[in-house]
Design a protein around this motif. Structure first.
Motif, PDB file in Angstrom:
ATOM      1  N   UNK A   1       0.828  -1.205   0.000  1.00 30.00           N
ATOM      2  CA  UNK A   1       0.000   0.000   0.000  1.00 30.00           C
ATOM      3  C   UNK A   1       0.862   1.254   0.000  1.00 30.00           C
ATOM      4  N   UNK A   2       0.285   2.339  -0.496  1.00 33.55           N
ATOM      5  CA  UNK A   2       0.896   3.671  -0.463  1.00 33.55           C
ATOM      6  C   UNK A   2      -0.070   4.602   0.243  1.00 33.55           C
ATOM      7  N   UNK A   3       0.461   5.566   0.966  1.00 35.60           N
ATOM      8  CA  UNK A   3      -0.380   6.535   1.667  1.00 35.60           C
ATOM      9  C   UNK A   3       0.368   7.850   1.798  1.00 35.60           C
ATOM     10  N   UNK A   4      -0.395   8.896   2.047  1.00 40.76           N
ATOM     11  CA  UNK A   4       0.180  10.218   2.280  1.00 40.76           C
ATOM     12  C   UNK A   4       0.642  10.310   3.729  1.00 40.76           C
ATOM     13  N   UNK A   5       1.789  10.957   3.935  1.00 41.27           N
ATOM     14  CA  UNK A   5       2.287  11.249   5.275  1.00 41.27           C
ATOM     15  C   UNK A   5       2.357  12.762   5.404  1.00 41.27           C
ATOM     16  N   UNK A   6       2.005  13.272   6.587  1.00 40.11           N
ATOM     17  CA  UNK A   6       2.139  14.709   6.819  1.00 40.11           C
ATOM     18  C   UNK A   6       2.471  14.954   8.284  1.00 40.11           C
ATOM     19  N   UNK A   7       2.998  16.138   8.539  1.00 39.91           N
ATOM     20  CA  UNK A   7       3.398  16.514   9.885  1.00 39.91           C
ATOM     21  C   UNK A   7       2.581  17.715  10.334  1.00 39.91           C
ATOM     22  N   UNK A   8       2.109  17.671  11.573  1.00 42.94           N
ATOM     23  CA  UNK A   8       1.339  18.764  12.154  1.00 42.94           C
ATOM     24  C   UNK A   8       1.762  18.899  13.614  1.00 42.94           C
ATOM     25  N   UNK A   9       2.272  20.065  13.984  1.00 43.35           N
ATOM     26  CA  UNK A   9       2.725  20.331  15.360  1.00 43.35           C
ATOM     27  C   UNK A   9       3.725  19.277  15.849  1.00 43.35           C
ATOM     28  N   UNK A  10       4.694  18.948  15.011  1.00 40.66           N
ATOM     29  CA  UNK A  10       5.780  18.008  15.312  1.00 40.66           C
ATOM     30  C   UNK A  10       5.320  16.556  15.452  1.00 40.66           C
ATOM     31  N   UNK A  11       4.081  16.263  15.092  1.00 44.32           N
ATOM     32  CA  UNK A  11       3.570  14.893  15.111  1.00 44.32           C
ATOM     33  C   UNK A  11       3.305  14.480  13.668  1.00 44.32           C
ATOM     34  N   UNK A  12       3.735  13.276  13.317  1.00 46.93           N
ATOM     35  CA  UNK A  12       3.542  12.734  11.969  1.00 46.93           C
ATOM     36  C   UNK A  12       2.269  11.907  11.924  1.00 46.93           C
ATOM     37  N   UNK A  13       1.580  11.942  10.770  1.00 47.52           N
ATOM     38  CA  UNK A  13       0.350  11.180  10.568  1.00 47.52           C
ATOM     39  C   UNK A  13       0.399  10.463   9.228  1.00 47.52           C
ATOM     40  N   UNK A  14      -0.059   9.214   9.227  1.00 47.99           N
ATOM     41  CA  UNK A  14      -0.283   8.445   8.012  1.00 47.99           C
ATOM     42  C   UNK A  14      -1.693   7.881   8.155  1.00 47.99           C
ATOM     43  N   UNK A  15      -2.552   8.159   7.178  1.00 48.57           N
ATOM     44  CA  UNK A  15      -3.939   7.679   7.226  1.00 48.57           C
ATOM     45  C   UNK A  15      -4.239   6.895   5.951  1.00 48.57           C
ATOM     46  N   UNK A  16      -4.930   5.749   6.135  1.00 47.90           N
ATOM     47  CA  UNK A  16      -5.298   4.951   4.971  1.00 47.90           C
ATOM     48  C   UNK A  16      -6.540   4.127   5.279  1.00 47.90           C
ATOM     49  N   UNK A  17      -7.291   3.819   4.236  1.00 47.27           N
ATOM     50  CA  UNK A  17      -8.462   2.955   4.377  1.00 47.27           C
ATOM     51  C   UNK A  17      -8.021   1.498   4.250  1.00 47.27           C
ATOM     52  N   UNK A  18      -8.639   0.636   5.062  1.00 44.84           N
ATOM     53  CA  UNK A  18      -8.375  -0.796   5.028  1.00 44.84           C
ATOM     54  C   UNK A  18      -9.676  -1.479   4.604  1.00 44.84           C
ATOM     55  N   UNK A  19      -9.675  -2.094   3.441  1.00 45.86           N
ATOM     56  CA  UNK A  19     -10.869  -2.790   2.941  1.00 45.86           C
ATOM     57  C   UNK A  19     -11.131  -4.043   3.775  1.00 45.86           C
ATOM     58  N   UNK A  20     -12.396  -4.375   3.914  1.00 43.40           N
ATOM     59  CA  UNK A  20     -12.825  -5.608   4.594  1.00 43.40           C
ATOM     60  C   UNK A  20     -12.146  -5.773   5.950  1.00 43.40           C
TER      61      UNK A  20
END
Length: 169
Positions: free
Chosen positions: A84-103
């Motif tokens: 899988x590939x996903x977007x990563x971003x940083x907000x207030x020195x915290x990193x986030x990666x969000x993705x949908x998981x099917x089933x």
């Protein structure tokens, strides 16, 4: 119609300001996460709907590429060896990666609904008690939440577990 001295001065200042180009921020690789990392979600300390419940631990390899305009303002892409590939971003020195998981969320009728997986992490001290911006070890949380209504009810499954990301190259 007569223009006042103040109107003329404001017009000159506005024209001068509009014609100037301010300093341009350059992207800096040292602010972001770039390289290969081992990502581990520790299922031994998992919680299911806020109750401790042992889950399988998951270890994968992530290739991360980010670009930052300022410290704390970074975006990029994560590619996992799980496909899988996903977007990563940083907000207030915290990193986030969000993705949908099917089933992801099992339904009573045998089908399964999707889940939203969110990895949240920060550069940590060696013992994990605080933050260290220069650390190549990041700690945080891996949480997945079922989508309300996907199984015909608003009851959703929520699983969270400790997460660790360690740079290997």
């Amino acid at each position: 119609m007569r223009l006042s001295t103040m109107s003329i001065a404001l017009g000159v200042l506005t024209a001068a300001w509009a014609g100037q180009s301010g300093p341009v921020a350059e992207a800096s690789p040292e602010w972001g996460l770039n390289g290969t990392y081992v990502a581990t979600s520790n299922g031994e300390w998992a919680k299911t709907n806020d109750v401790f419940h042992n889950e399988a631990s998951i270890r994968s390899t992530w290739s991360i590429t980010t670009t930052c305009s300022y410290p704390g303002e970074c975006t990029g892409t994560v590619h996992s060896d799980f496909g899988w590939d996903a977007t990563i971003y940083q907000k207030s020195s915290v990193w986030y990666v969000k993705k949908m998981v099917d089933r992801w969320q099992p339904c009573p009728d045998g089908s399964a609904g999707p889940g939203l997986q969110v990895f949240r992490f920060y550069p940590a001290t060696a013992d994990g008690s605080g933050t260290d911006p220069s650390s190549t070890t990041l700690m945080g949380e891996d949480s997945t939440t079922g989508v309300s209504g996907s199984c015909g009810s608003s009851k959703v499954l929520f699983i969270t577990m400790p997460f660790k990301l360690v740079k290997i190259t």
